[in-house]
Enzyme design. Structure first.
Site, PDB file in Angstrom:
ATOM      1  N   LYS A  29      -2.916  -5.569  13.143  1.00 17.86           N
ATOM      2  CA  LYS A  29      -3.628  -4.545  13.322  1.00 17.86           C
ATOM      3  C   LYS A  29      -4.995  -4.922  14.010  1.00 17.86           C
ATOM      4  O   LYS A  29      -5.754  -4.188  14.544  1.00 17.86           O
ATOM      5  CB  LYS A  29      -4.009  -3.972  11.924  1.00 17.86           C
ATOM      6  CG  LYS A  29      -5.059  -2.665  11.954  1.00 17.86           C
ATOM      7  CD  LYS A  29      -5.187  -2.257  10.525  1.00 17.86           C
ATOM      8  CE  LYS A  29      -6.283  -2.997   9.819  1.00 17.86           C
ATOM      9  NZ  LYS A  29      -7.448  -2.060   9.830  1.00 17.86           N
ATOM     10  N   ASN A  30      -5.737  -6.103  13.497  1.00 14.73           N
ATOM     11  CA  ASN A  30      -7.114  -6.257  13.797  1.00 14.73           C
ATOM     12  C   ASN A  30      -7.042  -7.048  15.372  1.00 14.73           C
ATOM     13  O   ASN A  30      -8.272  -7.193  15.746  1.00 14.73           O
ATOM     14  CB  ASN A  30      -7.747  -7.397  12.809  1.00 14.73           C
ATOM     15  CG  ASN A  30      -7.923  -6.682  11.675  1.00 14.73           C
ATOM     16  OD1 ASN A  30      -8.068  -5.499  11.369  1.00 14.73           O
ATOM     17  ND2 ASN A  30      -8.031  -7.402  10.380  1.00 14.73           N
ATOM     18  N   CYS A  34     -13.294   1.059   5.299  1.00 15.84           N
ATOM     19  CA  CYS A  34     -13.292   0.536   4.009  1.00 15.84           C
ATOM     20  C   CYS A  34     -14.479   0.502   3.184  1.00 15.84           C
ATOM     21  O   CYS A  34     -15.424   0.123   3.902  1.00 15.84           O
ATOM     22  CB  CYS A  34     -12.491  -0.625   3.624  1.00 15.84           C
ATOM     23  SG  CYS A  34     -10.667  -0.781   3.878  1.00 15.84           S
ATOM     24  N   ARG A  55     -13.842   1.748  11.002  1.00 16.60           N
ATOM     25  CA  ARG A  55     -14.998   1.105  11.534  1.00 16.60           C
ATOM     26  C   ARG A  55     -14.674   0.702  12.751  1.00 16.60           C
ATOM     27  O   ARG A  55     -15.452   0.653  13.815  1.00 16.60           O
ATOM     28  CB  ARG A  55     -15.345  -0.113  10.586  1.00 16.60           C
ATOM     29  CG  ARG A  55     -16.287  -0.954  11.091  1.00 16.60           C
ATOM     30  CD  ARG A  55     -16.910  -1.915  10.104  1.00 16.60           C
ATOM     31  NE  ARG A  55     -18.191  -2.359  10.484  1.00 16.60           N
ATOM     32  CZ  ARG A  55     -19.175  -1.524  10.143  1.00 16.60           C
ATOM     33  NH1 ARG A  55     -19.053  -0.392  10.026  1.00 16.60           N
ATOM     34  NH2 ARG A  55     -20.435  -1.993  10.849  1.00 16.60           N
ATOM     35  N   VAL A 107     -18.433 -13.253   2.351  1.00 20.56           N
ATOM     36  CA  VAL A 107     -18.454 -12.337   3.419  1.00 20.56           C
ATOM     37  C   VAL A 107     -18.662 -11.011   3.094  1.00 20.56           C
ATOM     38  O   VAL A 107     -19.743 -10.372   3.440  1.00 20.56           O
ATOM     39  CB  VAL A 107     -16.999 -12.389   4.101  1.00 20.56           C
ATOM     40  CG1 VAL A 107     -16.979 -11.247   5.365  1.00 20.56           C
ATOM     41  CG2 VAL A 107     -16.493 -13.896   4.455  1.00 20.56           C
TER      42      VAL A 107
END
Length: 415
Positions: free
Chosen positions: A21-22, A114, A90, A325
């Site tokens: 997906k990313n 998210c 995003r 993170v």
């Protein structure tokens, strides 16, 4: 809104991993730069991917999505990206720069996605300004206008942001002169994006290191490209098999993308055998606690932090997981505690005291990975667990019910 009904299960068997997906999302955003025919293969059929495809259609691209292949034609014509699409995720903001490169301007709403703490677009905007764009933010809308770029631009990111690295690398591909991104993110998905752009004629080198150099070209060609496997999906299933005490192969993956996870699983008592494009996980042994630092790649990924917390909640001893993170990425802990986990958060660190069992109950997912973690918790818990807010997981896991059932897991999607 639907939910997942999950029952105690031991996962066994093989699971085939989908495309990343990313990787797919930034690659799809980058197709704005080419007016030629493009074919992107191994694209997962997810809500986020459908949203990105809808954005591309709204701005003028002709898009067909069938059998995990996206075929694109045509040029972009509309510089405005509708709020109702951008608010959903995003990654949609990554169309802003490429759109302004092609049309001279773009108007994109500030993005959603998210709810896991502060994820500002400040790094994106800082970089776009360095590339000569005029950027204004009013009433939740970002207005970007193409200006004059200097022959050589150095962008030093304050933090190795994956999204900003991808956005700026893509935007600079068709801009005159040289662009250098320092302190770039090093994730495999960024290497994949570089390889995609270069396959169309871009001149980019250094992805996978902290320094990326882009030599601008005049145009990009058409072509075909296959997206890499999803390392986060692979890690999720590996942790799920190990946590339930099962055995199985994670197939069609690139094992070196998850080296840190294999090390953690081995150190905590799970047997891991790494082969060429698959990994065997045997979770039958007793689990031990461990300390983990969540870091940008090649460190332990933040997108696997919720899942590994479930695994550690049933391990002997004390574990400490430091989130470096997204400091607020602990919303799932309250739900795990309701299921019987002994976890508390102190200054960005989750302190986990291993317990003997979890108990099924009704829980609510707060984001994509947290919801996946709660499904794993449902598989290891006694009784039945209802995981609500199903849409989170549908954003990022292709055919999750079918895949868990294929591993002999008891799960039902109630719509």
């Amino acid at each position: 809104m639907g939910y997942f009904k999950v029952k105690n299960s031991i996962l066994n068997g093989n699971v085939r991993i989908s495309g990343a997906k990313n990787s797919a999302l930034p690659i799809l955003a980058a197709t704005i730069l080419s007016s030629e025919k493009l074919e992107i293969e191994n694209v997962p059929d997810l809500l986020d991917v459908q949203t990105m495809i809808e954005i591309l259609r709204k701005i003028g691209k002709k898009v067909i999505f069938e059998n995990n292949k996206v075929t694109l034609n045509g040029t972009v014509e509309n510089h405005v990206v509708p709020y109702d699409l951008v608010r959903k995720m995003r990654a949609s903001f990554n169309v802003a720069g490429p759109l302004a490169v092609i049309l001279g301007e773009s108007k994109v709403s500030l993005p959603g996605g998210c709810a896991i703490g502060v994820r500002p677009v400040d790094y994106h905007i800082m970089g776009l300004k360095k590339l000569g764009f005029e950027v204004e933010i009013e009433h939740g809308e970002v207005y970007i206008k193409k200006g004059k770029k200097e022959k050589e631009v150095i962008i030093n990111l304050p933090f190795p942001s994956v999204g900003a690295t991808e956005h700026l690398m893509t935007t600079a591909a068709l801009m005159e002169g040289t662009t250098v991104i320092e302190n770039a993110a090093m994730e495999p998905e960024i290497v994949d994006l570089q390889n995609f752009l270069n396959s169309l004629g871009a001149k980019i080198q250094g992805a996978g290191s902290r320094k990326i150099v882009i030599e601008g070209v005049n145009s990009l060609n058409g072509g075909s490209y296959k997206v890499i496997p999803d390392r986060i999906e692979a890690g999720t299933y590996a942790i799920a098999i190990a946590a339930t005490g099962g055995k199985g192969y994670i197939e069609e993956i690139i094992p070196e993308h998850l080296e840190i996870l294999w090390e953690i699983l081995k150190e905590t008592g799970t047997n891991v055998i790494i082969e060429k494009n698959r990994v065997f996980v045997d979770g039958e042994g007793k689990k031990r606690g461990i300390n983990i630092n969540i870091q940008p790649y090649p460190g332990f990924p933040t997108d696997l932090q919720p899942q590994i917390l479930v695994y550690l909640s049933l391990a002997d001893g004390v574990s400490m997981v430091v989130e470096n993170v997204f400091k607020n990425r602990f919303h799932h802990i309250d739900e795990l505690v309701r299921m019987g986990a002994d976890i508390r958060v102190v200054d960005g660190t989750a302190i986990v005291n291993g317990v003997k069992k979890l108990s099924g109950t009704k829980v609510e997912g707060t984001d994509l990975r947290a919801t996946a973690a709660l499904i794993i918790a449902g598989l290891v818990a006694e009784g039945t667990t209802e995981v609500h807010n199903d849409f989170h997981v549908l954003r990022g896991y292709e055919n999750i019910v079918e895949k868990i059932r294929h591993l002999n897991g008891e799960i039902e999607h109630i719509v």
